[in-house]
Structure formats: structure tokens, C-alpha cells
Design an enzyme around this catalytic site. Structure first.
Site, PDB file in Angstrom:
ATOM      1  CG  PHE A  77      42.769 -52.585  30.497  1.00  0.00           C
ATOM      2  CD1 PHE A  77      43.424 -52.979  29.338  1.00  0.00           C
ATOM      3  CD2 PHE A  77      43.526 -52.010  31.506  1.00  0.00           C
ATOM      4  CE1 PHE A  77      44.795 -52.808  29.183  1.00  0.00           C
ATOM      5  CE2 PHE A  77      44.903 -51.831  31.362  1.00  0.00           C
ATOM      6  CZ  PHE A  77      45.529 -52.229  30.197  1.00  0.00           C
ATOM      7  CG  ASN A 121      56.575 -54.559  32.510  1.00  0.00           C
ATOM      8  OD1 ASN A 121      56.111 -53.411  32.523  1.00  0.00           O
ATOM      9  ND2 ASN A 121      56.672 -55.284  31.399  1.00  0.00           N
ATOM     10  CG  PHE A 173      48.123 -58.082  32.584  1.00  0.00           C
ATOM     11  CD1 PHE A 173      47.465 -58.071  31.351  1.00  0.00           C
ATOM     12  CD2 PHE A 173      49.469 -57.707  32.615  1.00  0.00           C
ATOM     13  CE1 PHE A 173      48.122 -57.701  30.192  1.00  0.00           C
ATOM     14  CE2 PHE A 173      50.135 -57.327  31.457  1.00  0.00           C
ATOM     15  CZ  PHE A 173      49.460 -57.332  30.239  1.00  0.00           C
ATOM     16  CG  HIS A 195      53.037 -55.419  29.595  1.00  0.00           C
ATOM     17  ND1 HIS A 195      53.293 -55.372  30.938  1.00  0.00           N
ATOM     18  CD2 HIS A 195      52.640 -54.170  29.229  1.00  0.00           C
ATOM     19  CE1 HIS A 195      53.041 -54.156  31.392  1.00  0.00           C
ATOM     20  NE2 HIS A 195      52.644 -53.398  30.374  1.00  0.00           N
ATOM     21  CG  LEU A 234      48.749 -53.766  27.013  1.00  0.00           C
ATOM     22  CD1 LEU A 234      48.097 -54.783  27.924  1.00  0.00           C
ATOM     23  CD2 LEU A 234      49.363 -52.633  27.835  1.00  0.00           C
ATOM     24  NE  ARG A 256      45.719 -51.357  37.428  1.00  0.00           N
ATOM     25  CZ  ARG A 256      46.520 -50.976  36.434  1.00  0.00           C
ATOM     26  NH1 ARG A 256      47.576 -51.733  36.128  1.00  0.00           N
ATOM     27  NH2 ARG A 256      46.301 -49.875  35.755  1.00  0.00           N
ATOM     28  CD  GLN A 314      48.786 -55.751  37.632  1.00  0.00           C
ATOM     29  OE1 GLN A 314      48.293 -54.906  36.875  1.00  0.00           O
ATOM     30  NE2 GLN A 314      49.907 -55.540  38.295  1.00  0.00           N
TER      31      GLN A 314
END
Length: 297
Positions: free
Chosen positions: A89, A131, A142, A155, A151, A84, A92
Site C-alpha cells: 500500500f 491529511n 506518504f 490526497h 486515493l 507507518r 508514511q
């Protein structure tokens, strides 16, 4: 507060049962190949003093060795992909089970709870756990490409990239599958482990090889080579001196011929030398006679 203490105690108990008593490394590395290119190293610093359980999980997955079983794959980051990519951003990876973000589990087996939110997602290069909601940490992680404060509290961030951030940013240049965050070309983790990567390992191997070479040289100095020792023994037997001439080895026919040729060459050189000296004396006498004759005239 008390609930977090109880969770941490349960996690520590599970870890001790799994036999995770080795010290947690301060750094781990990922060797990443972009679109089939040469692997490039990314070094990650782990905040094990603040988040030991999460850091141990990541280190175990980096350093895991062995073979996969029929039922379950080997829990390791080696030969997994960054599945990903979201520009501006994060990137991952870590799904060693299905390679698409739907699989993977922790090195302790299954998932484990959120250890804490003491590290903020306030810059690029923060390494954090992916998660599916609260207390569902597994193997996926990530790395942020810029500050992502939304976040925080959701996370668990447990490390940061200290070397190779250019490799992380280069992932965003890989072509994506339309509007999806799936890369069209493979971004593969070729190798992973503790420490700072292949350069550190290579220097250790070089030191070991150098010491081994020194030991070999010392051994070679102590004892002569086999063919040298045999030759020396043969020469000693051949040319050993004794008062009794009968003890000397008899010469073969080839050896006698070689010595006779040497004697003939020596005699020939002597005759040439004597001839040249005689010719020089006669020429000198003629020169003196000519000089006397001229003076009389």
C-alpha cells in the site's frame, strides 16, 4: 472552479507574507537509514509547475536549517522517522513533532488547503500529502508501493520517486508491531535537502577543493619557502667574491681541520698512484729482458 482560484490566491498571499520567494528545486532527497544501517538516498522529483504551493512546502521542510525553540520543534524532515508501514500500500512519514502520526505542521505554519488533484495515484513511487480530511495538509507525506486509485481526489499527489525505490520497498521487510503498521525498528531520515543528495554535494565540494589546491600551488610557485630564501641569502653572503681578500670570511678551527684532512687524503692517493705506476714499469722491463734472453738461447 472559482472557489479553487480564490483558495490558491489566499495561499499565494500567505506564502508571500512568509517570505517564500526562492525558486522551488526540481528535486529533493532523503537519506534514509533502515534499522541502524548505512544511509541510502531516495531522490524525489517535484511537480512544481502544476502544484507550486505543495511542492514548496515539501522543499522547505527538506531544506530547513536552524535550531528548535522551547515551544516548538524545528519544522524539518531531518531526524524524523517513517512511522507507518503498510505492505502493498504505502509508507508514511514526516511527523517531526510527535513521531507517531499525530503531529506536524506545514512550513507556512498550521495546515493549508488542497491545491489540486491533477496527479493520479496510478503507480508505485507517487509522493502524496497525508491529511486528516479536506484541506488539512501539514508536514506528513506518504509514498505509494503500488497503484492506489481510491486515493485520487482525496490526497494531493505532488511528486514521484526517481531514484532509490528499492529503499522504499525494503521498508516493508522491517518487522512490524503485531498487526499494527508500526515498525519495530527505526526507519530514520538522517538527512534531507534539495538536489540529488550527498553524491552531488560531494562532487561540488571536490571541485571547490580542487580549485583551492590549484590556487595554493600557484602561490607556492610565485614565492619561495622561507627556509629556502634564508639559506640562499646566507650562501650569497658567505661566498661572495671580492678583490680584497680581507673581506673573505675567516675559517674556523673546525673548517681548517676539515680542509687539512682533505689535503692529506689527496696526497695519499697521489703516492699510491705513483707507486702503482712505478711497479707497472719495472714489471714491463723484466718481461722484455726475459724475451731477449730466450731469443739468444
Amino acid at each position: 472552479f472559482f472557489l479553487s482560484i480564490i483558495i490558491n490566491r489566499k495561499l499565494h498571499k500567505g506564502m508571500s507574507n512568509a517570505g517564500d520567494t526562492a525558486p522551488i528545486p526540481s528535486h529533493c532527497y532523503l537519506s534514509i537509514s533502515l534499522a541502524g544501517g548505512e544511509p541510502q538516498t531516495v531522490v524525489i522529483e517535484l511537480f512544481s509547475g502544476k502544484l507550486p504551493i505543495t511542492c514548496r512546502n515539501f522543499a522547505n521542510l527538506c531544506c530547513a536549517e536552524g535550531a528548535a525553540s522551547k515551544n516548538r520543534p524545528l519544522a524539518t524532515y531531518r531526524n524524523t522517522e517513517f512511522h507507518r508501514i503498510v505492505p502493498k500500500f504505502m509508507v508514511q512519514g514526516g511527523d517531526f513533532e510527535k513521531f507517531d502520526g499525530t503531529g506536524g505542521y506545514s512550513s507556512f505554519g498550521g495546515t493549508f488547503s488542497d491545491e489540486g488533484f491533477v496527479i493520479s495515484h496510478d503507480r508505485a513511487g507517487v509522493v502524496s500529502m497525508a491529511n486528516r480530511g479536506k484541506d488539512t495538509n501539514g508536514s506528513q507525506f506518504f509514498i505509494t508501493l503500488e497503484a492506489t486509485p481510491h486515493l485520487n481526489g482525496k490526497h494531493v499527489a505532488f511528486g514521484q520517486v526517481v531514484e532509490g525505490m528499492n529503499v522504499i520497498h525494503a521498508m516493508t521487510k522491517v518487522e512490524l508491531e503485531g498487526t499494527k503498521p508500526t515498525p519495530m525498528q527505526r526507519i530514520l531520515i538522517v538527512d534531507s535537502g534539495k538536489g540529488r543528495g550527498p553524491i552531488e554535494k560531494a562532487s561540488d565540494d571536490t571541485d571547490l577543493n580542487a580549485s583551492a589546491t590549484k590556487r595554493r600551488k600557484k602561490k607556492d610557485k610565485k614565492k619561495p619557502k622561507k627556509h629556502q630564501s634564508k639559506r640562499r641569502k646566507r650562501d650569497r653572503r658567505r661566498y661572495s667574491r671580492s678583490d680584497d681578500e680581507s673581506s673573505l670570511p675567516s675559517l674556523s678551527s673546525s673548517e681548517e681541520g676539515r680542509q687539512s684532512r682533505k689535503r692529506k687524503k689527496k696526497q695519499k692517493r697521489k703516492r699510491l698512484h705513483d707507486y702503482s705506476s712505478d711497479s707497472d714499469d719495472s714489471s714491463e722491463r723484466r718481461h722484455k729482458q726475459n724475451v731477449k734472453h730466450r731469443r739468444r738461447g
